[in-house]
Design an enzyme around this catalytic site. Structure first.
Site, PDB file in Angstrom:
ATOM      1  N   LYS A 101       0.837  -1.200   0.000  1.00 59.93           N
ATOM      2  CA  LYS A 101       0.000   0.000   0.000  1.00 59.93           C
ATOM      3  C   LYS A 101       0.878   1.258   0.000  1.00 59.93           C
ATOM      4  CE  LYS A 101      -3.971  -2.180   2.377  1.00 59.93           C
ATOM      5  NZ  LYS A 101      -4.867  -2.050   3.569  1.00 59.93           N
TER       6      LYS A 101
ATOM      7  N   HIS B 138      -1.810  -5.432   1.618  1.00 57.62           N
ATOM      8  CA  HIS B 138      -3.084  -6.118   1.409  1.00 57.62           C
ATOM      9  C   HIS B 138      -2.820  -7.567   1.041  1.00 57.62           C
ATOM     10  CE1 HIS B 138      -7.024  -7.222  -0.150  1.00 57.62           C
ATOM     11  NE2 HIS B 138      -6.398  -7.744  -1.185  1.00 57.62           N
TER      12      HIS B 138
ATOM     13  N   GLU C  31      -9.812 -10.785  -7.305  1.00 64.19           N
ATOM     14  CA  GLU C  31      -8.942  -9.606  -7.196  1.00 64.19           C
ATOM     15  C   GLU C  31      -7.830  -9.637  -8.243  1.00 64.19           C
ATOM     16  OE1 GLU C  31      -7.608  -9.559  -3.111  1.00 64.19           O
ATOM     17  OE2 GLU C  31      -9.627  -9.227  -2.333  1.00 64.19           O
TER      18      GLU C  31
END
Ligand code: IDP
Length: 151
Positions: free
Chosen positions: A20, A130, A141
Site C-alpha cells: 500500500k 493487502h 482480485e
C-alpha cells in the site's frame, strides 16, 4: 500421473499481494518482497500503479458502506502501490500470516504490519499491505488488478 505431483498441483494457490502507499513511502517494497521470497513463494506478476477510485470501489466492494471507507480511499490513493500475484502452497493463508492482523497496533511483532504499520491518531489506519482473504477472492482480485494476465 504421479499421485504426489497431482496433490502438489492441487494445493498450489495464488493470492493478490499489494504494498500500500505507506509501504512505498517508507521504502519497504524490497523488504516485503524479501519476506515473500524467503518463505519460498513465487512472484508471478508485479507492477507499480496509481490505483483509482473505480478500481478501489470494486476491490473493496464489501466495505463501500463503512464509515471508514472515504478515509480508506484517500489512503489507498496517496501514492502509487505495488501489486503482485504470488503463488505457492497455501499462499492465501500464508501471506496473511506474514502480513499480521488488520490493526497494526495489535499485529504481532515480526509480521509486516506489526513491524511497519502505524495507527495514526485521528487518522485512518495505515497497515502497509493487502492480501486476499480466500482463494475465491484472490481469483476475483487478480482479474481486477491484472486483467492482462492470461493464466
Ligand atoms: P484486511 O486488509 O486485514 O483483510 P479488511 O477488514 O478486509 O482487512 O479491511 C480492508 C482494509 O480496510 C484494511 O486493511 C484497512 O486498511 C481498512 N480498514 C478495515 N477496517 C478498518 C477500520 O475499522 N478503520 C480504518 N480502516 C479500516
Amino acid at each position: 500421473i504421479d499421485i504426489m505431483n497431482w496433490r502438489k498441483i492441487e494445493m498450489t494457490e495464488r493470492t493478490l499481494a499489494i504494498v500500500k502507499p505507506d509501504g512505498v513511502n517508507q521504502k519497504k517494497v524490497g523488504e516485503i518482497i524479501r519476506r515473500i521470497e524467503r518463505k519460498g513463494y513465487d512472484i508471478i506478476a508485479i507492477k507499480m500503479l496509481q490505483a483509482d477510485e473505480k478500481l478501489l470501489r470494486q476491490h473493496y466492494a464489501e466495505l463501500v458502506g463503512r464509515p471508514f471507507f472515504p478515509g480508506l480511499l484517500k489512503y489507498m490513493m496517496e501514492n502509487e502501490v505495488v501489486a503482485m500475484v504470488v503463488e505457492g502452497d497455501n499462499v492465501v493463508k500464508g501471506w496473511r500470516t506474514l502480513m499480521g492482523t488488520t490493526n497494526p497496533t495489535e499485529a504481532t511483532p515480526g509480521t509486516i504490519r506489526g513491524d511497519f504499520g502505524r495507527d495514526w491518531p485521528g487518522d485512518e489506519v495505515r497497515n502497509v499491505v493487502h492480501g486476499s482473504d480466500t482463494p475465491e477472492n484472490a481469483e476475483r482480485e487478480i482479474k481486477l488488478w491484472f486483467p492482462e494476465l492470461k493464466r
